[in-house]
Design a protein around this motif. Structure first.
Motif, mmCIF file in Angstrom:
data_model
loop_
_atom_site.group_PDB
_atom_site.id
_atom_site.type_symbol
_atom_site.label_atom_id
_atom_site.label_comp_id
_atom_site.label_asym_id
_atom_site.label_seq_id
_atom_site.Cartn_x
_atom_site.Cartn_y
_atom_site.Cartn_z
ATOM 1 N N GLN A 114 -2.612 6.141 -3.126
ATOM 2 C CA GLN A 114 -1.961 6.741 -1.963
ATOM 3 C C GLN A 114 -2.114 5.889 -0.708
ATOM 4 O O GLN A 114 -1.463 6.162 0.305
ATOM 5 N N LYS A 115 -2.958 4.870 -0.778
ATOM 6 C CA LYS A 115 -3.191 4.032 0.391
ATOM 7 C C LYS A 115 -2.118 2.968 0.497
ATOM 8 O O LYS A 115 -1.832 2.252 -0.456
ATOM 9 N N VAL A 116 -1.508 2.860 1.672
ATOM 10 C CA VAL A 116 -0.496 1.845 1.933
ATOM 11 C C VAL A 116 -0.988 0.927 3.046
ATOM 12 O O VAL A 116 -1.464 1.393 4.085
ATOM 13 N N SER A 117 -0.911 -0.354 2.819
ATOM 14 C CA SER A 117 -1.278 -1.332 3.840
ATOM 15 C C SER A 117 -0.272 -2.460 3.774
ATOM 16 O O SER A 117 0.640 -2.463 2.952
ATOM 17 N N ARG A 118 -0.427 -3.422 4.670
ATOM 18 C CA ARG A 118 0.517 -4.522 4.681
ATOM 19 C C ARG A 118 -0.155 -5.795 5.202
ATOM 20 O O ARG A 118 -1.152 -5.745 5.929
ATOM 21 N N ILE A 119 0.399 -6.922 4.748
ATOM 22 C CA ILE A 119 -0.030 -8.229 5.221
ATOM 23 C C ILE A 119 1.073 -8.769 6.109
ATOM 24 O O ILE A 119 2.247 -8.680 5.761
#
Length: 306
Positions: free
Chosen positions: A282-287
């Motif tokens: 459920q965790k969303v992150s971005r580079i």
């Protein structure tokens, strides 16, 4: 998760226990009769990390001092794999492997996870910078007690808190990639509040919580002005090294900070900016990645025999 991520299939607890028998007392079955651990127990999470590093990456020794950040290995591995794709994008789609690929890990921390995973997966050469002396000592201990890391990981002390690249990147030195997991809280108070929310989500009473669950020192968790301020500083301080780095990259935990960093980078005159979305459960992150090199310079760099 990234297709090459070893952790896509979840945790194979039988294999992990075989690799690290000390994990056995922490493993239990959940309501679905599946093996798991109590992720609210920092000791259990730490032992799980040891097992993952031993089983998947051949790291025979790994430890961190009490109170330091105990990172989720699958998420850290995802960053490394997406970074490999970024380098491949200027190498005719071919993932670059071997020690000629040089990576700078900003704020490598006591845990040293990015260099370990990057070296074991792709054979890359790493420089890890660190401000905190205790974290630096911990990372150095991991290197010294894993002989394969000695030839691939160099640690450098950052002496000035206000500097990110200066004092670490030497004159004329080239890096294919920089990576960073920046502090995202504005203060110790905000970091503690974030920790309390995690404990609430895990259904634990506040009077039985440590101040910061799963560890995390000030330099790891908070920075004056928070993530946005750190990202703007990183953007400005990347400019003097525009010809020494192919791709600058950083994690961005808060979506609203993407625009802030993008605007800061545009002011510095970058030639290309890319946002890479990642998700673990459920965790969303971005580079966010940027370069000052033209497309022609990028291709030349990718093909150079360094």
């Amino acid at each position: 998760m990234h297709p090459r991520n070893k952790h896509r299939g979840g945790y194979d607890f039988k294999a992990l226990i075989k690799a690290t028998p000390a994990l056995r007392p922490f493993v239990r079955t959940n309501e679905y009769d599946n093996f798991t651990i109590n992720f609210a127990d920092p000791e259990a999470v730490k032992i799980l990390n040891k097992a993952l590093l031993q089983h998947h990456y051949g790291i025979n020794y790994w430890d961190i001092p009490e109170g330091f950040l105990c990172p989720p290995i699958p998420g850290r591995a995802d960053y490394i794999h997406y970074a490999a794709d970024l380098l491949a994008s200027v190498n005719n789609g071919v993932v670059r492997k071997g020690r000629k690929v040089r990576v700078l890990d900003i704020g490598t921390g006591a845990n040293l996870v990015y260099p370990m995973v990057g070296f074991k997966e792709y054979g890359w050469n790493f420089v890890g910078s660190e401000l905190d002396l205790e974290a630096m000592a911990s990372a150095q201990s991991i290197v010294e007690q894993n002989s394969q890391l000695k030839v691939a990981v160099e640690l450098r002390q950052q002496s000035k808190k206000a500097d990110i690249f200066k004092g670490i990147i030497k004159p004329g030195e080239l890096f294919d990639l920089t990576i960073c997991n920046p502090p995202f809280h504005t203060s110790a108070k905000e970091a503690a509040a974030g920790s309390a929310r995690k404990w609430d989500n895990l259904g634990l009473r506040k009077d039985k919580q440590p101040i910061l669950n799963f560890g995390g020192q000030n330099t790891e968790l908070w920075y004056p002005g928070g993530e946005a301020a750190f990202l703007k500083l990183m953007a400005a301080q990347s400019k003097p090294f525009e010809k020494q780095v192919l791709w600058f990259t950083t994690l961005v935990s808060k979506r609203e900070n993407l625009r802030i960093l993008y605007n800061a980078l545009q002011k510095e005159g970058v030639k290309d900016v890319q946002t890479i979305n990642m998700s673990q459960g459920q965790k969303v992150s971005r580079i966010m990645a940027w370069t000052y090199l033209t497309p022609e310079e990028q291709q030349t760099w990718g093909k150079a025999d360094r």
